[in-house]
Design an enzyme around this catalytic site. Structure first.
Site, PDB file in Angstrom:
ATOM      1  CG  ASP A  36      -1.790   1.254   1.285  1.00 40.73           C
ATOM      2  OD1 ASP A  36      -2.529   1.496   0.314  1.00 40.73           O
ATOM      3  OD2 ASP A  36      -1.729   1.981   2.295  1.00 40.73           O
ATOM      4  CD  GLU A  86      -4.745   1.155  -4.159  1.00 43.01           C
ATOM      5  OE1 GLU A  86      -5.968   1.335  -4.044  1.00 43.01           O
ATOM      6  OE2 GLU A  86      -3.913   1.562  -3.333  1.00 43.01           O
ATOM      7  CB  CYS A 102     -13.399  -5.801   7.508  1.00 39.30           C
ATOM      8  SG  CYS A 102     -12.799  -6.945   8.775  1.00 39.30           S
ATOM      9  CB  CYS A 156     -15.748 -10.181   8.195  1.00 38.12           C
ATOM     10  SG  CYS A 156     -16.140  -8.418   8.329  1.00 38.12           S
ATOM     11  CB  CYS A 179     -14.533  -4.755  11.315  1.00 40.36           C
ATOM     12  SG  CYS A 179     -15.818  -5.430  10.237  1.00 40.36           S
ATOM     13  CG  ASP A 236      -1.623   3.291   6.045  1.00 39.05           C
ATOM     14  OD1 ASP A 236      -2.598   3.691   5.399  1.00 39.05           O
ATOM     15  OD2 ASP A 236      -0.856   4.050   6.671  1.00 39.05           O
TER      16      ASP A 236
END
Length: 294
Positions: free
Chosen positions: A113, A197, A250, A253, A269, A279
């Site tokens: 990231d 990314e 998240c 989940c 979350c 991050d």
């Protein structure tokens, strides 16, 4: 370990060199001639397009003999001599290197990231500090630029002031490039797969509040280094979908936290109760998304 035949890659070797006064004078005259020929050719092409509606391309080759003492893996295909804004001379030698060996396979994959506070955050939880090379020299640069603006155009003092500004810019660029080379080499050596990314840096630079910091981070340059080094050494770089909500999702989940704000560096979350570093969570989601898209 016995390795097989290496892959053939185009590789550029770039070195500083120090011409004599006579050699520097000859090179400067050559550069002047090249600029003159280029401008004349550009005028001819423009005229041909406007008159004939077509372009005529011509290639001019000028032989350049350079005696080189350092060993090279193959005969050079091109040799380019350049001088930067600070007056430093460089020679770039392009060869087709047949002996680049893939690195030993690794079982690891890492998500990356990109950021500003931390230059990179890895899915392993590691945060790599942003050196902020431009900000370190910002005061010196601003002072030098103010001094330059006060000098009379065409004067010797203005030429000296311009050189001072150029030296500061060159020092910033050299440090940044060195850091990115070391970082990209480390990531490629340690991981079989690197997931990044697919950022649109050009669009992000339109944010004038962050443009300077984004430029200093040089994410595009880092991506370029990762991709060509991965190709050399048998690694894989994956660019995950830029529209994937990696920050708000998240990683435990999969629930998207729609109430998350930019100020929230740590969040819980609302679905499963997992606590996340903003991050690190994003890096884990980037890794998962990239491996899914692969």
């Amino acid at each position: 370990m016995i390795r097989g035949a290496g892959v053939v890659v185009k590789r550029a070797y770039r070195y500083r060199f120090y011409p004599t006064v006579e050699q520097a004078d000859q090179l400067n005259r050559t550069f002047g001639c090249v600029r003159k020929v280029y401008n004349l050719a550009l005028q001819a092409r423009t005229r041909a397009w406007s008159v004939d509606g077509q372009l005529t391309l011509a290639k001019m080759d000028a032989p350049l003999a350079i005696a080189w003492a350092r060993p090279l893996p193959a005969e050079p295909s091109t040799v380019t001599v350049s001088r930067d804004s600070v007056g430093r001379w460089h020679v770039a030698i392009l060869v087709e290197d047949p002996g680049v060996q893939p690195l030993p396979p690794q079982a690891t994959a890492v998500g990356v990231d990109a950021g500003i506070t931390s230059l990179l955050t890895l899915s392993t939880g590691e945060k790599i500090t942003n050196p902020r090379h431009e900000r370190v020299d910002r005061r010196k640069l601003a002072s030098a630029q103010r001094n330059l603006s006060r000098k009379t155009k065409g004067s010797a003092n203005r030429a000296k002031a311009r050189l001072t500004v150029a030296r500061i810019h060159a020092r910033i660029a050299d440090r940044r490039r060195d850091h990115l080379h070391k970082l990209s080499t480390r990531l490629v050596r340690e991981n079989q797969t690197v997931v990044i990314e697919d950022l649109s840096v050009r669009n992000m630079l339109r944010n004038h509040r962050l443009a300077r910091a984004i430029s200093d981070a040089a994410w595009s340059e880092l991506r370029h280094m990762l991709e060509y080094k991965a190709a050399w050494y048998g690694r894989t770089v994956i660019a995950s979908d830029r529209w994937h909500p990696s920050t708000k999702t998240c990683s435990a989940c999969g629930r998207i936290n729609t109430t998350m704000t930019l100020a929230m560096r740590v969040w819980t979350c609302p679905g499963c109760g997992s606590e996340h570093d903003r991050d690190v969570n994003a890096a884990n989601n980037i890794l998962a998304a990239g491996l899914t898209e692969r």
